[in-house]
Design a protein around this motif. Structure first.
Motif, PDB file in Angstrom:
ATOM      1  N   ALA A 472      56.584  11.637  88.604  1.00  0.00           N
ATOM      2  CA  ALA A 472      55.192  12.062  88.393  1.00  0.00           C
ATOM      3  C   ALA A 472      54.939  12.322  86.914  1.00  0.00           C
ATOM      4  N   CYS A 473      55.921  12.884  86.241  1.00  0.00           N
ATOM      5  CA  CYS A 473      55.778  13.136  84.801  1.00  0.00           C
ATOM      6  C   CYS A 473      55.656  11.809  84.052  1.00  0.00           C
ATOM      7  N   LEU A 474      56.563  10.875  84.378  1.00  0.00           N
ATOM      8  CA  LEU A 474      56.531   9.568  83.703  1.00  0.00           C
ATOM      9  C   LEU A 474      55.217   8.846  83.955  1.00  0.00           C
ATOM     10  N   ASP A 475      54.720   8.991  85.185  1.00  0.00           N
ATOM     11  CA  ASP A 475      53.481   8.287  85.537  1.00  0.00           C
ATOM     12  C   ASP A 475      52.256   8.909  84.868  1.00  0.00           C
ATOM     13  N   GLY A 478      51.508   7.002  79.118  1.00  0.00           N
ATOM     14  CA  GLY A 478      51.947   5.655  78.785  1.00  0.00           C
ATOM     15  C   GLY A 478      51.845   5.441  77.285  1.00  0.00           C
ATOM     16  N   LEU A 479      51.903   4.203  76.858  1.00  0.00           N
ATOM     17  CA  LEU A 479      51.830   3.916  75.420  1.00  0.00           C
ATOM     18  C   LEU A 479      50.513   4.391  74.831  1.00  0.00           C
ATOM     19  N   GLY A 480      49.510   4.449  75.697  1.00  0.00           N
ATOM     20  CA  GLY A 480      48.191   4.890  75.226  1.00  0.00           C
ATOM     21  C   GLY A 480      48.011   6.390  75.265  1.00  0.00           C
ATOM     22  N   GLY A 481      49.054   7.129  75.625  1.00  0.00           N
ATOM     23  CA  GLY A 481      48.945   8.598  75.689  1.00  0.00           C
ATOM     24  C   GLY A 481      48.829   9.075  77.121  1.00  0.00           C
ATOM     25  N   ALA A 482      48.347  10.320  77.291  1.00  0.00           N
ATOM     26  CA  ALA A 482      48.278  10.919  78.631  1.00  0.00           C
ATOM     27  C   ALA A 482      47.223  10.224  79.475  1.00  0.00           C
ATOM     28  N   ARG A 483      47.494  10.093  80.844  1.00  0.00           N
ATOM     29  CA  ARG A 483      46.522   9.444  81.734  1.00  0.00           C
ATOM     30  C   ARG A 483      45.657  10.486  82.408  1.00  0.00           C
TER      31      ARG A 483
END
Ligand code: FAD
Length: 483
Positions: A472-475, A478-483
């Protein structure tokens, strides 16, 4: 109804075949290698008749360990009973009668597990539990196969009869032959249950048997290890090993006849294994063991406090911190017991009552196996050479010439020689003697070998939830920052 200590001792005179040092022991209750420990166990039975302890130890005249717990409150009451007996031996008698009593209650909580198309052992499982509870019998168990060759299953060892197996069916029962280990307290028990707690292969059908017989059954032999009690010089010199040497024995069955009513599992690899892990039997074992472990750590920490006070090091900051660490470990051991109770689970939708929580009970094995040797080392570091520099026996203190000399040099401020020697001899018996070495091995292995229980923990210890949380943390970025 609960038995008295005298009734228990009398029950040991049943013709049992016990061997020690090439000698067949006629009477365990009076032999110098066993009698003090037998008396310590008799004392446990007497406690159930003592008005101060009877309400905690028993309910309706039966020891609480035999009861199937129906609620969280029942688990707490059972633990309070376990604690009384654990404190009576300061945690050094591991396989007291309440241990396998809990195992038997575990079988009785889920008798349907013993029923298959080929054999129905459910009546035998219930009869086992009833017989023990009604007779207040001392049940012991041997569930481990002799080491011999650990790369091969029982059926592939170099000889057929190395591990207990069924060799014949006879009118009214079966005949078994072979050996099992490690029969802790078996020489002091009334019955010994023979089974296998680790997985068997499909080829091990003849070895997939579980039964319980009286220790005095013809053809059943127990070969004792060294008796630490026999080697003890006196209670003063060896206060623990002289009185709480619960013994470990190799069990050998030489064509032992077992009536069907005593056969719980028969030629079924699946039942022989699942009876431990899918009933509450093992969880009940751990409940008793974890309570005893907590008690033992309390005792050892108490010894550490007394030694450091006697040596006048208690106030030294590093020593105070070491005591604090030990007390933290005591709390950790206690927490495992309380948490297993609080996370109790229904058995068979509640029809089989409740059992201590599985993941915490399993994790106790890892904590205890690693923590005990650490605690022993810590206390030995605190104690120093005083553990060794002791007169050979208490006799020296009574000697007219030596006594005054020892009183002068073996003492501490506020602690006269006799008290100091007494304390340090107790500590050495607990931490450094052969008896103590056995206890370290016990705490590391009595619940199985690490390669087995660590693997089981990896499979059943809640890994998916941990993995999901990390995922859940990894998801969440991403490369664009926090989702
Ligand atoms: C003091 C004491 C009292 C006990 N009391 C009882 C009792 O009352 N009743 C009872 O039934 N049992 C009892 N046990 C036995 C206990 O259950 C066993 O010790 C335990 O199951 C491990 O078996 P083992 O000792 O034969 O060790 P093994 O299984 O032989 O393992 C020993 C070591 O060998 C290595 N090893 C072996 N096989 C493998 C493998 N496949 N993979 C990786 N490594 C491996 C590991 O290093 C392991 O630590 C007692 C044990 C002790 C020490």
């Amino acid at each position: 109804m609960t038995r008295s200590g005298q009734e228990y001792l009398a029950s040991l005179r049943d013709g049992r075949e016990i061997w020690l040092d090439g000698e067949r022991i006629e009477d365990v209750a009076s032999h110098p290698a066993f009698r003090n420990t037998a008396a310590s166990i008799a004392h446990l039975y007497d406690l159930a008749h003592d008005s101060a302890h009877a309400p905690v130890l028993t309910r309706g005249g039966v020891h609480r360990a035999f009861a199937i717990p129906r609620s969280y409150g029942d688990l707490v009451a059972r633990r309070e009973a376990y604690k009384v007996w654990a404190e009576a031996s300061f945690g050094f008698l591991g396989r007291t009668p309440d241990c396998m009593a809990g195992g038997a209650a575990g079988f009785a909580a889920l008798p349907s597990l013993f029923t298959t198309d080929a054999y129905d052992g459910s009546d035998a499982a219930l009869a086992y539990h009833r017989r023990l509870a009604e007779g207040d019998l001392y049940p012991t168990f041997t569930l481990t196969n002799p080491q011999i060759d650990r790369t091969r299953p029982p059926s592939a060892q170099e000889e057929d009869d190395l591990v207990v197996r069924v060799v014949a069916e006879k009118d009214g029962g079966i005949v078994v032959r072979g050996a099992k280990t490690i029969g802790t307290a078996a020489v002091f028990g009334n019955e010994v249950l023979v089974g296998t707690i680790e997985p068997l292969t499909p080829q091990d059908v003849e070895h997939a048997v579980c039964f319980s017989v009286p220790v005095g059954t013809p053809g059943l032999r127990l070969v004792s290890r060294t008796s630490y009690e026999a080697r003890a010089r006196s209670v003063f010199d060896n206060p623990l090993s002289s009185r709480f040497d619960e013994n470990d024995a190799l069990l050998v069955c030489d064509d032992v006849f077992v009536p069907w009513e005593r056969v719980l599992a028969y030629r079924n690899v699946d039942v022989a294994f699942r009876m431990w892990w899918h009933t509450p039997a093992y969880l009940n074992f751990v409940h008793q063991a974890a309570t005893r472990f907590w008690t033992k750590l309390e005792f050892l920490t108490g010894v550490a406090i007394l030694i450091t006070k006697a040596n006048n090091t208690y106030e030294v900051p590093q020593v105070t911190q070491a005591i604090g660490r030990l007390l933290g470990r005591v709390a950790q051991a206690k927490a495992f017991v309380l948490a297993a109770e609080a996370s109790c689970e229904e058995v068979d939708g509640g029809r089989g009552g409740v059992a201590p929580g599985r993941d915490i009970s399993y994790a106790h094995r890892i904590m205890a196996g690693e923590l005990y040797p650490q605690a022993v080392q810590e206390i030995r570091l605190l104690a120093g050479g005083g553990l060794i520099q002791l007169p050979a026996s208490g006799e020296d203190l009574l000697h007219p010439e030596l006594g005054p000399l020892l009183r002068k040099y073996v003492r501490s401020p506020g602690t006269p020689a006799e008290d100091r020697v007494k304390l340090l001899k107790l500590a050495w018996d607990a931490l450094g003697s052969e008896f103590a070495g056995r206890h370290e091995q016990y705490e590391r292995f009595y619940h199985g070998a690490p390669h087995v229980y660590l693997t089981q923990q990896a499979w059943e210890g809640g890994g998916p939830a941990c993995e999901a949380l990390a995922r859940a943390c990894l998801d969440g970025y991403g490369l664009g920052g926090a989702r």
